[in-house]
Motif scaffolding. Structure first.
Motif, mmCIF file in Angstrom:
data_model
loop_
_atom_site.group_PDB
_atom_site.id
_atom_site.type_symbol
_atom_site.label_atom_id
_atom_site.label_comp_id
_atom_site.label_asym_id
_atom_site.label_seq_id
_atom_site.Cartn_x
_atom_site.Cartn_y
_atom_site.Cartn_z
ATOM 1 N N LEU A 163 -46.078 52.569 -6.488
ATOM 2 C CA LEU A 163 -46.702 51.787 -7.551
ATOM 3 C C LEU A 163 -46.194 52.157 -8.937
ATOM 4 C CD1 LEU A 163 -50.375 51.579 -6.260
ATOM 5 C CD2 LEU A 163 -48.643 49.787 -6.279
ATOM 6 N N MET A 167 -45.088 49.080 -11.248
ATOM 7 C CA MET A 167 -45.744 48.751 -12.513
ATOM 8 C C MET A 167 -44.740 48.703 -13.654
ATOM 9 S SD MET A 167 -48.819 48.141 -11.748
ATOM 10 C CE MET A 167 -49.511 48.061 -13.403
ATOM 11 N N ILE A 171 -43.983 45.012 -15.787
ATOM 12 C CA ILE A 171 -44.223 44.777 -17.215
ATOM 13 C C ILE A 171 -42.965 44.317 -17.944
ATOM 14 C CG2 ILE A 171 -46.101 46.447 -17.280
ATOM 15 C CD1 ILE A 171 -44.208 48.436 -18.569
ATOM 16 N N GLY A 217 -54.117 39.990 -14.960
ATOM 17 C CA GLY A 217 -52.826 40.638 -14.819
ATOM 18 C C GLY A 217 -51.622 39.722 -14.947
#
Length: 385
Positions: A163, A167, A171, A217
């Motif tokens: 993760l 992540m 982004i 999100g």
């Protein structure tokens, strides 16, 4: 009749010569001949489709051949490396790639609304592509040094290892690469013998998190892609344009296709990204359903060979890594094909060995080189025994 017989004899003789040459080369360089031939056949199809999609650009053709040569050279080099060395370097490779992803977030180049590239003078690359290899290597190394099936603590640690880069890539934003790296980690964990209660718990967690991800999100353009999947005709000149033009190209190809260099959707510039993300639509229009059967047969044979290498690997690390890489390549194929066919949202995932792009091509050949290295280890130890 005599001409046909002569052509048949010529093709048969040429194939025998190529087979003997490949056999000799693979024996001397410890390459897997099946993987090599399958990869070369898919790459040749990619060059032909890309040349047509680029309006028969000689510059594009030269660049494709140069990139392909370099990528196969990288595959050859990786195949010669002992797979044990790769596993010893796994933590360092993973850590350096995470730092590169952080550097992208801080000082990366911005293009098409995304910050995905690092520019190091003459070299410009996407660290996310490196992570697609680094992540499964790291996870296979970690799990192989733990009791199997993995315990709860090891499952949580593995998920954290996955993760963190996911992540950092999400982004940028690069949802397609993030999902592929997540898939690589989860598949490697699955082949390590993940208990079913953890799998069911993960599915339940996804169902709970999905609504939160939708509202808090996902960005507006990502939501638009999902909604466009349900009804691409709602915005035919905007969000649904790529999907509609791709479906038109595939449908117009029929069973046998319009013929090489005869596709109209790409040549008349209706089909965007014809050399990269939507190269499959160009190929389907010109070679039809029959051509798609051939291409997907080659891909399935490639995945089958990778899984066979995993099943016969002599070490746990090799087994987990070969299985993870093979299934990740399968996810690549499914996501890109689904995107082109209008069955999945457009996420910008290239088709392995077929789409034009240097970094993605090298990533695919590195993965194949690792499979060959694992196969070489099996042959060597089998010979010793």
């Amino acid at each position: 009749m005599a001409t046909n017989r002569g052509l048949f004899n010529f093709v048969t003789k040429s194939w025998a010569q190529v087979r003997d040459l490949v056999g000799q080369m693979t024996r001397e360089l410890a390459l897997d001949p099946i993987l090599l031939l399958l990869a070369a056949a898919i790459a040749a199809i990619g060059v032909a489709a890309g040349y047509s999609a680029s309006q028969q650009s000689e510059i594009m053709l030269e660049r494709s051949l140069v990139r392909l040569s370099l990528a196969f050279l990288v595959m050859l080099v990786i195949a010669q490396l002992p797979v044990q060395w790769l596993f010893r370097m796994a933590p360092w490779l993973f850590a350096v790639t995470v730092l590169l992803l952080i550097a992208v977030w801080l000082v990366g180049d911005v293009g098409k609304g995304a910050q995905r590239w690092l520019n190091l003078g003459p070299i410009r690359f996407q660290p996310a592509e490196i992570m697609k290899v680094a992540a499964p290597v790291m996870i296979a190394w970690y799990l192989a040094h733990r009791p199997l099936p993995p315990r709860f603590f090891d499952v949580v640690t593995t998920l954290v290892l996955v993760l963190v880069p996911v992540m950092l890539i999400a982004i940028q934003p690069d949802l397609g690469s993030a999902l592929l790296i997540l898939a690589a980690g989860l598949f490697t964990l699955f082949f390590a013998g993940l208990p079913w209660r953890y799998i069911l718990g993960f599915v339940l967690a996804v169902l709970i998190i999905a609504p939160l991800l939708w509202f808090f999100g996902m960005r507006d353009y990502q939501k638009t892609r999902v909604l466009t999947l349900l009804d691409p005709t709602a915005d035919p000149l905007g969000a649904g344009y790529h999907t509609l033009q791709s479906m038109i190209a595939i449908g117009s190809g029929g069973f046998w296709g319009k013929g090489w260099l005869e596709g109209t959707q790409s040549h008349l510039r209706f089909l965007p990204e014809g050399t990269t993300d939507f190269v499959l639509a160009v190929y389907a229009e010109e070679f039809g359903f029959a051509g798609l059967i051939l291409l997907f047969s080659l891909y399935l044979a490639l995945i089958w060979r990778g899984l066979w290498i995993a099943a016969t690997a002599v070490t746990i690390e090799g087994r987990l890594l070969a299985a993870g890489i093979s299934m990740t390549l399968l996810v690549y194929i499914i996501v890109n094909s689904g995107m082109v066919l209008g069955l999945l949202p457009v996420v910008g995932v290239p088709l392995p060995l077929l789409s034009y792009g240097g970094t993605a091509l090298v990533t695919a050949t590195i993965a194949l080189g690792i499979l060959m290295s694992i196969r070489k280890q099996q042959s060597f130890l089998g010979h010793e025994r």
